[in-house]
Design a protein around this motif. Structure first.
Motif, PDB file in Angstrom:
ATOM      1  N   ILE A  15       0.764  -1.120  -0.079  1.00 46.08           N
ATOM      2  CA  ILE A  15       0.138   0.081  -0.119  1.00 46.08           C
ATOM      3  C   ILE A  15       0.816   1.225  -0.068  1.00 46.08           C
ATOM      4  O   ILE A  15       0.166   2.412  -0.088  1.00 46.08           O
ATOM      5  N   GLN A  16       2.056   1.097  -0.049  1.00 40.12           N
ATOM      6  CA  GLN A  16       3.073   2.295  -0.013  1.00 40.12           C
ATOM      7  C   GLN A  16       3.302   2.919  -1.329  1.00 40.12           C
ATOM      8  O   GLN A  16       3.914   2.573  -2.148  1.00 40.12           O
ATOM      9  N   ILE A  64      -8.036  15.135   7.517  1.00 37.56           N
ATOM     10  CA  ILE A  64      -6.884  14.335   7.169  1.00 37.56           C
ATOM     11  C   ILE A  64      -5.685  15.036   7.323  1.00 37.56           C
ATOM     12  O   ILE A  64      -4.552  14.389   7.509  1.00 37.56           O
ATOM     13  N   ALA A  65      -5.657  16.496   7.053  1.00 38.37           N
ATOM     14  CA  ALA A  65      -4.454  17.190   6.919  1.00 38.37           C
ATOM     15  C   ALA A  65      -3.335  17.082   8.134  1.00 38.37           C
ATOM     16  O   ALA A  65      -2.136  16.846   7.988  1.00 38.37           O
ATOM     17  N   PHE A  66      -4.012  17.410   9.399  1.00 37.65           N
ATOM     18  CA  PHE A  66      -2.964  17.297  10.372  1.00 37.65           C
ATOM     19  C   PHE A  66      -2.092  16.245  10.799  1.00 37.65           C
ATOM     20  O   PHE A  66      -0.898  16.669  10.864  1.00 37.65           O
ATOM     21  N   PRO A  67      -2.498  14.761  10.592  1.00 33.50           N
ATOM     22  CA  PRO A  67      -1.556  13.868  10.921  1.00 33.50           C
ATOM     23  C   PRO A  67      -0.470  13.824   9.914  1.00 33.50           C
ATOM     24  O   PRO A  67       0.601  13.656  10.242  1.00 33.50           O
ATOM     25  N   ILE A  68      -0.663  14.289   8.665  1.00 33.87           N
ATOM     26  CA  ILE A  68       0.305  14.069   7.701  1.00 33.87           C
ATOM     27  C   ILE A  68       1.334  15.327   7.677  1.00 33.87           C
ATOM     28  O   ILE A  68       2.363  15.116   7.559  1.00 33.87           O
ATOM     29  N   TYR A 203      -8.236   8.924   9.079  1.00 40.60           N
ATOM     30  CA  TYR A 203      -7.887   8.822   7.530  1.00 40.60           C
ATOM     31  C   TYR A 203      -6.663   9.418   7.343  1.00 40.60           C
ATOM     32  O   TYR A 203      -5.643   8.985   6.459  1.00 40.60           O
ATOM     33  N   GLY A 204      -6.081  10.496   7.797  1.00 36.94           N
ATOM     34  CA  GLY A 204      -4.766  11.152   7.965  1.00 36.94           C
ATOM     35  C   GLY A 204      -3.828  10.184   8.324  1.00 36.94           C
ATOM     36  O   GLY A 204      -2.658  10.103   7.659  1.00 36.94           O
ATOM     37  N   PHE A 205      -4.018   9.600   9.664  1.00 39.26           N
ATOM     38  CA  PHE A 205      -3.103   8.656  10.089  1.00 39.26           C
ATOM     39  C   PHE A 205      -2.825   7.361   9.200  1.00 39.26           C
ATOM     40  O   PHE A 205      -1.634   6.939   9.036  1.00 39.26           O
ATOM     41  N   ALA A 206      -4.080   7.036   8.771  1.00 42.21           N
ATOM     42  CA  ALA A 206      -3.950   5.753   7.732  1.00 42.21           C
ATOM     43  C   ALA A 206      -3.096   6.071   6.496  1.00 42.21           C
ATOM     44  O   ALA A 206      -2.301   5.320   6.003  1.00 42.21           O
ATOM     45  N   LEU A 207      -3.107   7.383   5.921  1.00 43.14           N
ATOM     46  CA  LEU A 207      -2.510   7.769   4.787  1.00 43.14           C
ATOM     47  C   LEU A 207      -0.936   7.591   5.017  1.00 43.14           C
ATOM     48  O   LEU A 207      -0.095   7.590   3.909  1.00 43.14           O
ATOM     49  N   THR A 208      -0.436   8.023   6.241  1.00 45.64           N
ATOM     50  CA  THR A 208       0.924   8.136   6.486  1.00 45.64           C
ATOM     51  C   THR A 208       1.550   6.614   6.170  1.00 45.64           C
ATOM     52  O   THR A 208       2.569   6.376   6.093  1.00 45.64           O
ATOM     53  N   LEU A 209       0.466   5.612   6.325  1.00 47.20           N
ATOM     54  CA  LEU A 209       1.168   4.147   5.844  1.00 47.20           C
ATOM     55  C   LEU A 209       1.514   4.107   4.531  1.00 47.20           C
ATOM     56  O   LEU A 209       2.060   3.005   4.058  1.00 47.20           O
ATOM     57  N   THR A 210       0.762   4.970   3.776  1.00 44.00           N
ATOM     58  CA  THR A 210       0.958   4.663   2.270  1.00 44.00           C
ATOM     59  C   THR A 210       2.374   5.402   1.680  1.00 44.00           C
ATOM     60  O   THR A 210       2.849   5.360   0.608  1.00 44.00           O
TER      61      THR A 210
END
Length: 243
Positions: A15-16, A64-68, A203-210
């Motif tokens: 998924i990265q 979504i933005a903050f975690p990224i 959703y933002g934290f999940a996107l860091t996994l990609t």
């Protein structure tokens, strides 16, 4: 612990798919949506109806933005060639952004009770930098962890005293991303728990996994100017529309 690390890295390879540039632009879009909601839609809400429905959707997408952004502060800490310049740039753009931020959030030119995200990210960078320096000087791992937590508590308290956007939540999230830098699933999960009150930040934290570890094609001036420019425009619109 090494087996957990290896498991996380291997399982996430499929998924990265996003570069740093792509994730940042996703975060920019999310932030823009959130700020449009806060500046132009929320002030006009008067109960139920289409605007409320739209505001709720925008609020979800805006989480979504903050975690990224916090994730890339830690990523930048480890990969930048000049940490001092990196920190100085954040502070300079924090200063540049403050009047536009006050215009956008409060429809005023000066509000000391809420300060912009650039300063928050700068404090996050300072916090993990101090902790990282102490890591080399404190030989006892247990003592280093204890001292690092004390520093995080102090920085979190400072963020609240300075009325920084996202206050201590950003500091804690940055610390988690730093401590579990090489454990993507762990850092995303614990990071989410640190600000679980913002349910849709998942959703933002999940996107860091990609994130695939590649920088991608990006312009650093767009990266820094997007924040002050778009909130300045929104601030002008608030004044013009008187909302």
């Amino acid at each position: 612990m090494e087996k957990i690390k290896q498991f996380e890295v291997e399982k996430l390879k499929k998924i990265q798919v996003f570069t740093g540039a792509q994730l940042k632009y996703i975060a920019f879009i999310s932030m823009l949506i959130d700020h449009v909601n806060n500046a132009l839609i929320t002030p006009m809400l008067d109960g139920s109806g289409f605007l409320l429905y739209l505001s709720n959707i925008f609020s979800i997408l805006g989480r979504i933005a903050f975690p990224i952004f916090v994730f890339f502060i830690v990523e930048g800490f480890f990969k930048t060639k000049n940490r001092k310049k990196y920190l100085l740039t954040l502070i300079v753009f924090g200063i540049i952004s403050e009047v536009p931020f006050d215009m956008f959030t409060s429809k005023t030119f000066f509000n000391p009770y809420w300060n912009n995200m650039m300063f928050t990210l700068a404090l996050c960078l300072i916090t993990i930098w101090i902790i990282d320096v102490l890591k080399e000087k404190i030989k006892s791992k247990a003592l280093w962890y204890t001292v690092s937590i004390i520093i995080v508590i102090f920085s979190g308290f400072l963020s609240m005293q300075l009325s920084l956007d996202y206050d201590y939540h950003a500091v804690v999230a940055a610390y988690i991303f730093y401590i579990f830098y090489d454990k993507p699933l762990t850092r995303a999960g614990l990071g989410y728990l640190s600000i679980i009150k913002e349910i849709y930040s998942v959703y933002g934290f999940a996107l860091t996994l990609t994130y695939n570890g590649k920088r991608g094609k990006q312009c650093k001036w767009i990266n820094y100017l997007f924040y002050p420019v778009h909130i300045f425009i929104l601030g002008i619109l608030r004044f013009y529309l008187n909302i």
